[in-house]
Write a protein that holds these residues in place. Structure first.
Motif, PDB file in Angstrom:
ATOM      1  N   ALA A  77      -0.818   6.536  -2.475  1.00  0.00           N
ATOM      2  CA  ALA A  77       0.162   5.551  -2.945  1.00  0.00           C
ATOM      3  C   ALA A  77       0.807   4.817  -1.779  1.00  0.00           C
ATOM      4  O   ALA A  77       0.937   3.587  -1.799  1.00  0.00           O
ATOM      5  CB  ALA A  77       1.221   6.247  -3.798  1.00  0.00           C
ATOM      6  N   TYR A  78       1.210   5.548  -0.749  1.00  0.00           N
ATOM      7  CA  TYR A  78       1.825   4.900   0.417  1.00  0.00           C
ATOM      8  C   TYR A  78       0.806   4.041   1.169  1.00  0.00           C
ATOM      9  O   TYR A  78       1.145   2.978   1.678  1.00  0.00           O
ATOM     10  CB  TYR A  78       2.455   5.922   1.355  1.00  0.00           C
ATOM     11  N   PHE A  79      -0.441   4.498   1.237  1.00  0.00           N
ATOM     12  CA  PHE A  79      -1.464   3.696   1.910  1.00  0.00           C
ATOM     13  C   PHE A  79      -1.600   2.326   1.251  1.00  0.00           C
ATOM     14  O   PHE A  79      -1.567   1.295   1.924  1.00  0.00           O
ATOM     15  CB  PHE A  79      -2.815   4.424   1.889  1.00  0.00           C
ATOM     16  N   TYR A  80      -1.753   2.309  -0.070  1.00  0.00           N
ATOM     17  CA  TYR A  80      -1.910   1.029  -0.759  1.00  0.00           C
ATOM     18  C   TYR A  80      -0.626   0.211  -0.743  1.00  0.00           C
ATOM     19  O   TYR A  80      -0.659  -1.022  -0.646  1.00  0.00           O
ATOM     20  CB  TYR A  80      -2.410   1.233  -2.190  1.00  0.00           C
ATOM     21  N   ALA A  83      -0.636  -1.244   2.741  1.00  0.00           N
ATOM     22  CA  ALA A  83      -1.735  -2.180   2.957  1.00  0.00           C
ATOM     23  C   ALA A  83      -1.445  -3.543   2.334  1.00  0.00           C
ATOM     24  O   ALA A  83      -1.839  -4.580   2.872  1.00  0.00           O
ATOM     25  CB  ALA A  83      -3.032  -1.611   2.391  1.00  0.00           C
ATOM     26  N   TYR A  84      -0.759  -3.551   1.212  1.00  0.00           N
ATOM     27  CA  TYR A  84      -0.464  -4.804   0.519  1.00  0.00           C
ATOM     28  C   TYR A  84       1.025  -5.138   0.556  1.00  0.00           C
ATOM     29  O   TYR A  84       1.566  -5.774  -0.343  1.00  0.00           O
ATOM     30  CB  TYR A  84      -0.947  -4.719  -0.934  1.00  0.00           C
ATOM     31  N   MET A  85       1.683  -4.747   1.639  1.00  0.00           N
ATOM     32  CA  MET A  85       3.122  -4.924   1.769  1.00  0.00           C
ATOM     33  C   MET A  85       3.533  -6.396   1.710  1.00  0.00           C
ATOM     34  O   MET A  85       4.413  -6.769   0.937  1.00  0.00           O
ATOM     35  CB  MET A  85       3.600  -4.297   3.081  1.00  0.00           C
ATOM     36  N   GLU A  86       2.921  -7.231   2.522  1.00  0.00           N
ATOM     37  CA  GLU A  86       3.310  -8.651   2.548  1.00  0.00           C
ATOM     38  C   GLU A  86       3.034  -9.332   1.217  1.00  0.00           C
ATOM     39  O   GLU A  86       3.859 -10.112   0.747  1.00  0.00           O
ATOM     40  CB  GLU A  86       2.591  -9.385   3.682  1.00  0.00           C
ATOM     41  N   GLU A  87       1.896  -9.041   0.626  1.00  0.00           N
ATOM     42  CA  GLU A  87       1.574  -9.647  -0.659  1.00  0.00           C
ATOM     43  C   GLU A  87       2.559  -9.194  -1.736  1.00  0.00           C
ATOM     44  O   GLU A  87       2.972  -9.977  -2.587  1.00  0.00           O
ATOM     45  CB  GLU A  87       0.143  -9.293  -1.079  1.00  0.00           C
TER      46      GLU A  87
END
Length: 130
Positions: A77-80, A83-87
């Motif tokens: 969950a933290y990885f995804y 990974a898509y933090m800015e979006e």
């Protein structure tokens, strides 16, 4: 326009992806563009991940298995989330009525100002020493 911070329940709603009233727009933009925006994103992600992990800990079975399930689920969950933090931030801003790309632009402008100040201090200090 002063930043009005939402109360706990509205912040939880916002963390879960809800839209806040317009009076919180200054705070939402600050939340998504301040220097600590990444940590704020992690806090919002934790609000979504923690209840699921708590439920998985309550499942029947050996404790080591339950801990392994929680650890793996949290890591994924933290990885995804990262990974898509800015979006995710841009989507959150758009959902609250901001134009597309405003988060990236605002952060880029703040970085440019900070870099210009550092460059100015550097030049002022080392140009006069020659």
């Amino acid at each position: 326009m002063p930043r009005k911070r939402p109360d706990v329940f509205r912040w939880l709603w916002y963390s879960l992806g809800g839209r806040l009233p317009e009076r919180y727009h200054a705070w939402i933009l600050h939340d998504a563009t301040t220097g600590s925006w990444r940590w704020r994103h992690v806090a919002r992600s934790t609000v979504m991940i923690a209840p699921l992990c708590a439920v998985w800990l309550l499942l029947p079975g050996p404790l080591t298995l339950r801990l392994a399930i929680v650890l793996m689920a949290a890591l994924v969950a933290y990885f995804y989330s990262m990974a898509y933090m800015e979006e995710s931030i841009e989507h959150r801003l758009a959902k609250n009525g901001f134009p597309p790309g405003i988060g990236r632009r605002t952060r880029a402008e703040a970085i440019a100002v900070a870099e210009a100040e550092v460059t100015e201090r550097y030049l002022a200090r080392y140009r006069n020493q020659a």
